[in-house]
Write an enzyme that holds these catalytic residues in place. Structure first.
Site, PDB file in Angstrom:
ATOM      1  N   THR A  44       0.826  -1.215   0.000  1.00  0.00           N
ATOM      2  CA  THR A  44       0.000   0.000   0.000  1.00  0.00           C
ATOM      3  C   THR A  44       0.855   1.258   0.000  1.00  0.00           C
ATOM      4  O   THR A  44       0.367   2.332  -0.369  1.00  0.00           O
ATOM      5  CB  THR A  44      -0.928   0.027   1.229  1.00  0.00           C
ATOM      6  OG1 THR A  44      -0.143  -0.159   2.415  1.00  0.00           O
ATOM      7  CG2 THR A  44      -1.984  -1.072   1.147  1.00  0.00           C
ATOM      8  N   SER A 135      17.714  -4.154   4.502  1.00  0.00           N
ATOM      9  CA  SER A 135      18.312  -3.111   3.661  1.00  0.00           C
ATOM     10  C   SER A 135      17.965  -1.728   4.179  1.00  0.00           C
ATOM     11  O   SER A 135      18.818  -0.835   4.213  1.00  0.00           O
ATOM     12  CB  SER A 135      17.859  -3.274   2.212  1.00  0.00           C
ATOM     13  OG  SER A 135      16.455  -3.205   2.096  1.00  0.00           O
ATOM     14  N   ASP A 179       9.469   0.929   4.671  1.00  0.00           N
ATOM     15  CA  ASP A 179      10.576   0.339   5.432  1.00  0.00           C
ATOM     16  C   ASP A 179      11.419   1.393   6.122  1.00  0.00           C
ATOM     17  O   ASP A 179      11.742   1.289   7.316  1.00  0.00           O
ATOM     18  CB  ASP A 179      11.447  -0.505   4.499  1.00  0.00           C
ATOM     19  CG  ASP A 179      10.699  -1.662   3.881  1.00  0.00           C
ATOM     20  OD1 ASP A 179       9.585  -1.970   4.352  1.00  0.00           O
ATOM     21  OD2 ASP A 179      11.212  -2.256   2.916  1.00  0.00           O
TER      22      ASP A 179
END
Length: 388
Positions: A44, A135, A179
């Site tokens: 999303t 990452s 993230d």
């Protein structure tokens, strides 16, 4: 990845010692940034919707110092023999590659300020390829180090943007801001409710321990890479679906009724319909979970919403894999209130909401039935920070 993450003091000490051994002098500081697990809200973030991640207690640490020879030297405790040593002036997308591309992508954006060079050693316990944003943790730890060492005026949003550009433009992985935002903004004991469209956010209390619950993360043992998987293809499909529907983002749609226009009788139209349906319904699932938690509902009530999210990721977005499906099915059969894959898909981890007293039983059942190599309880932890 160990079940018990290193505490901040021990982690900082280990990183500083490793730096001193490698570079012959102590670092100027040590910074840490966590991985994340998303309670709900997959795919999303680049569609203008909302997400609900928590930070892991597991982090990537960056020990760093300035240089005076114009070189960027990058060393990883997890990648021995894969050091990178390149002139700051020669940094270019894709060079250096591999793990080193993530911190190099940070420095490349401030090459003038970093012209003197930097030494950076990274260590950590966030597993790579497990869907837990190793990452982003690496990028954000490096971004904090670069900001502080070079005296840059970067606030939280700047850190998120710099880290995302490193992943998007230098490494070549077309991720959204989920993230990096989770790694920078999360706080202990809370889930981060982030609206990726206007970037507003707030913290939603998530005290599972008080409810007698645990959030169990299960690593399927199947790794993935955003830069090499079908992640980019899914993003392009979402963009095409939005274009055909005349909206900027799929999450601008108020519901699923308008999606029927995508089904034009072609195979492509049917695929776009499924992709868009996942995005719109997933955004609604985020809102449902947030509303339940804010209303003080028993967190067990969120379980079916998590499971519905997995079905959507499996059937409509088609990013699950048999190993993840097996983990989810085994967890549910063993008594989990809800379970779903997490992350971008094509491998990685799943999360299950279980009674605290059932953690060992569910973990054993998943290991036996799904062959998953490891599982561990996640407590919502703090975001990126300087350790010393």
């Amino acid at each position: 990845m160990s079940d018990a993450p290193a505490d901040d003091a021990a982690a900082a000490g280990a990183a500083a010692a490793a730096f001193a051994e490698r570079f012959g002098a102590a670092p100027e500081g040590v910074w840490a940034a966590p991985g994340r697990v998303n309670v709900i809200g997959e795919h999303t973030d680049y569609n203008g919707g909302s997400v609900l991640p928590v930070a892991l207690p597991h982090t990537v640490r960056a020990a760093a110092a300035r240089r005076d020879d114009g070189r960027l030297v990058l060393v990883s405790a997890q990648h021995p023999g894969e050091d990178a040593d390149v002139a700051v002036a020669d940094l270019t997308p894709g060079t250096p590659g591999g793990w080193a591309g993530y911190p190099a992508g940070i420095v490349e954006q401030v090459r003038e300020a970093a012209a003197g060079g930097l030494s950076l050693l990274v260590d950590g316990d966030v597993p790579a390829g497990a869907g837990l944003s190793s990452s982003a943790a690496l990028e954000c730890a490096a971004a904090l180090a670069v900001r502080d060492l070079l005296g840059l005026d970067w606030g939280p949003d700047d850190l998120v943007d710099v880290a995302r550009r490193a992943e998007n433009d230098f490494v070549g992985a077309p991720t959204g801001i989920l993230d990096q935002s989770a790694s920078v903004l999360c706080t202990a004991g809370h889930a981060l409710h982030l609206d990726t469209r206007d970037r507003s956010w707030d913290q939603v209390p998530l005290d599972l321990e008080a409810a007698g619950l645990a959030l169990l993360v299960v690593d399927s043992g199947t790794t993935h890479s955003h830069a090499e998987s079908g992640y980019g293809e899914r993003r392009r499909q979402c963009e095409e679906a939005a274009r055909r529907l005349g909206v900027e983002y799929l999450c601008d749609l108020p519901g699923t009724d308008a999606l029927a226009a995508l089904d034009d009788g072609t195979d492509e139209g049917a695929v776009l319909l499924r992709r868009a349906r996942h995005v719109v319904t997933e955004d609604a699932r985020v809102a449902e979970v947030v509303d339940l938690l804010r209303a003080g509902a028993d967190p067990r009530e969120t379980g079916p919403v998590l499971t519905a999210g997995h079905a959507s990721l499996r059937d409509d977005f088609e990013v699950s894999v048999p190993e993840l499906d097996a983990v989810v099915e085994a967890a549910l059969a063993a008594g989990a209130y809800g379970a779903r894959m997490v992350g971008g898909g094509f491998g990685g981890s799943a999360v299950a909401l279980v009674d605290a007293g059932a953690v060992e039983a569910v973990s054993a059942a998943v290991a036996e039935r799904a062959g998953a190599p490891r599982s561990y309880v996640v407590v919502p932890a703090a975001g990126a920070r300087r350790l010393r």
